[in-house]
Motif scaffolding. Sequence first.
Motif, PDB file in Angstrom:
ATOM      1  N   THR A  35      57.344 118.023  91.626  1.00 19.87           N
ATOM      2  CA  THR A  35      56.886 118.145  90.243  1.00 19.87           C
ATOM      3  C   THR A  35      55.468 118.703  90.180  1.00 19.87           C
ATOM      4  O   THR A  35      54.654 118.414  91.066  1.00 19.87           O
ATOM      5  CB  THR A  35      56.913 116.774  89.531  1.00 19.87           C
ATOM      6  N   PRO A  36      55.144 119.466  89.125  1.00 16.83           N
ATOM      7  CA  PRO A  36      53.762 119.908  88.936  1.00 16.83           C
ATOM      8  C   PRO A  36      52.899 118.837  88.263  1.00 16.83           C
ATOM      9  O   PRO A  36      51.688 119.006  88.143  1.00 16.83           O
ATOM     10  CB  PRO A  36      53.906 121.134  88.030  1.00 16.83           C
ATOM     11  N   GLU A  37      53.521 117.734  87.846  1.00 20.58           N
ATOM     12  CA  GLU A  37      52.790 116.686  87.133  1.00 20.58           C
ATOM     13  C   GLU A  37      52.182 115.672  88.108  1.00 20.58           C
ATOM     14  O   GLU A  37      52.633 115.555  89.256  1.00 20.58           O
ATOM     15  CB  GLU A  37      53.725 115.975  86.141  1.00 20.58           C
ATOM     16  N   ASP A  77      50.625 121.287  91.357  1.00 21.10           N
ATOM     17  CA  ASP A  77      50.813 122.307  90.315  1.00 21.10           C
ATOM     18  C   ASP A  77      50.368 123.691  90.768  1.00 21.10           C
ATOM     19  O   ASP A  77      50.454 124.656  90.005  1.00 21.10           O
ATOM     20  CB  ASP A  77      50.070 121.913  89.038  1.00 21.10           C
ATOM     21  N   SER A 108      64.126 122.528  97.125  1.00 19.52           N
ATOM     22  CA  SER A 108      64.558 122.188  95.780  1.00 19.52           C
ATOM     23  C   SER A 108      63.757 122.932  94.720  1.00 19.52           C
ATOM     24  O   SER A 108      64.318 123.493  93.781  1.00 19.52           O
ATOM     25  CB  SER A 108      64.426 120.673  95.572  1.00 19.52           C
ATOM     26  N   ARG A 109      62.437 122.958  94.901  1.00 15.18           N
ATOM     27  CA  ARG A 109      61.576 123.516  93.851  1.00 15.18           C
ATOM     28  C   ARG A 109      61.220 124.983  94.083  1.00 15.18           C
ATOM     29  O   ARG A 109      61.108 125.763  93.130  1.00 15.18           O
ATOM     30  CB  ARG A 109      60.302 122.672  93.758  1.00 15.18           C
ATOM     31  N   MET A 182      67.524 118.858  92.105  1.00 13.71           N
ATOM     32  CA  MET A 182      67.440 119.962  91.143  1.00 13.71           C
ATOM     33  C   MET A 182      68.429 121.080  91.476  1.00 13.71           C
ATOM     34  O   MET A 182      68.271 122.212  91.040  1.00 13.71           O
ATOM     35  CB  MET A 182      65.995 120.493  91.068  1.00 13.71           C
ATOM     36  N   ASP A 226      67.016 120.073  85.724  1.00  9.16           N
ATOM     37  CA  ASP A 226      66.194 121.286  85.768  1.00  9.16           C
ATOM     38  C   ASP A 226      64.727 121.010  86.078  1.00  9.16           C
ATOM     39  O   ASP A 226      64.010 121.901  86.551  1.00  9.16           O
ATOM     40  CB  ASP A 226      66.288 122.029  84.422  1.00  9.16           C
ATOM     41  N   TYR A 227      64.275 119.757  85.815  1.00  7.17           N
ATOM     42  CA  TYR A 227      62.835 119.509  85.918  1.00  7.17           C
ATOM     43  C   TYR A 227      62.603 118.029  86.219  1.00  7.17           C
ATOM     44  O   TYR A 227      63.308 117.154  85.720  1.00  7.17           O
ATOM     45  CB  TYR A 227      62.146 119.882  84.594  1.00  7.17           C
ATOM     46  N   LEU A 228      61.605 117.764  87.030  1.00  7.88           N
ATOM     47  CA  LEU A 228      61.159 116.407  87.298  1.00  7.88           C
ATOM     48  C   LEU A 228      59.705 116.255  86.866  1.00  7.88           C
ATOM     49  O   LEU A 228      58.907 117.182  87.041  1.00  7.88           O
ATOM     50  CB  LEU A 228      61.289 116.064  88.789  1.00  7.88           C
ATOM     51  N   GLY A 229      59.364 115.087  86.323  1.00  6.11           N
ATOM     52  CA  GLY A 229      58.011 114.837  85.844  1.00  6.11           C
ATOM     53  C   GLY A 229      57.256 113.868  86.742  1.00  6.11           C
ATOM     54  O   GLY A 229      57.739 113.444  87.790  1.00  6.11           O
TER      55      GLY A 229
END
Length: 434
Positions: A35-37, A77, A108-109, A182, A226-229
């Motif tokens: 995740t970018p978070e 990020d 995955s990303r 993902m 589609d996205y992980l936080g």
Amino acid sequence: MSSFEVRGGKKLRGEIVPQGAKNEALQIISAVLLTPEPVTVSNIPDILDVNLLIELLMELGVKVQRPSRDTCIFQADDVDVDFLSSEDFRKKSGRLRGSVMIAGPMLSRFRKAYIPKPGGDKIGRRRLDTHIIGFEKLGARFEFDDQHHFFQLVAPQLTGTYMLLDEPSVTGTANIVMAAVMAKGTTTIYNAACEPYLQQLCKMLNRMGAKISGVGSNLLIIEGVDYLGGTEHRMLPDMIEVGSFIGMAAMTQSEITIKNAGIAHLGMIPDKFQQLGIKMEFRGDDIFIPEQDHYEINTYLDGGILTIADHPWPGLTPDLLSIVIVVATQAVGSVLVHQKMFESRLFFTDKLIDMGAQIILCDPHRATVIGLGRRNQLRGITMSSPDIRAGQALLIAALSAEGKSTIQNIEQIDRGYQYIDERLRQLGADIKRV
């Protein structure tokens, strides 16, 4: 190179708190790449292997704040994917077995990953087949670089699928899970590892937005998202340390309380030490081990010699068999220890034999320990630590031995146990780092 000098034969007393789980940390910290978070992780063990992985993530461009030694805030990020193919990455990741864990999140990303030849302990063959085959089934292609001993993986698209793992590898399952979260569609993993470390990883990923069901079983179903936080996560206490401290208390005839032991996540670890005759009391989440002059190994109901072997969870972890062997040397009775997973992990018993233990190394996987019941106290010698777990076992032997022991190559112990000399001194041990 540092050594421990230990003057043994002293009874210890007091409370000790286990560190955060090393094997969990390597998975959880790798997962921040998904995740970018920001992801906040606490109860991180301050040990060499974990700190090397954190440094490796920083080289990859992950921002790391460390408000305290056991807490990090990660933010991936601005990841430098090209760093993976650099000579620096090859050198640094090759020092650390846990670096293999970043392959799943990177695939995955970012659809690209590199896996070095495994580093870490020299305890036998540690194959990567489960990881690579799992990635392939998700749609990744790999090439092996003979010159640099590296696997290069690329995956323009990861697609969910069914897979039956050839072994319930903890790191293999974790890596495949992180690659699949993902992927497009549903991934089913049968014969998955179900250790608490893996359960912790899945729970963290679900908090980040993943859809993983079957957590705690050997059948995991992962619906790709589609996205992980971002999230917050706290490590479990290290079950290997808890087992080590139980054994240490018995060997040194000490009264010790293991605080915040995470009893619900220990599986049959307490049972196996109780089979060696060690008494313990569970007080809330603490384990109290009273001072015992003698402890007697159980036999089977028909009088047969007890066998203690490693098994996939919820069986006994192989990481504690070195501790079981050293503890059995001073018990009353005999036990056969069967180490199924690694073919070089029992070779450290030659040091225990030099100290006066009665051990028959039957073959690379089995050792019979004839407990002396303290008739002959172990004697201090100079020895070298071959791997993390054997190093801790030898340290326990030295604490119970008569005279001075010198343990060399203690970097191996530092890889898995934080400030171990300082914490043992607080219990009354005579140990110094030289």
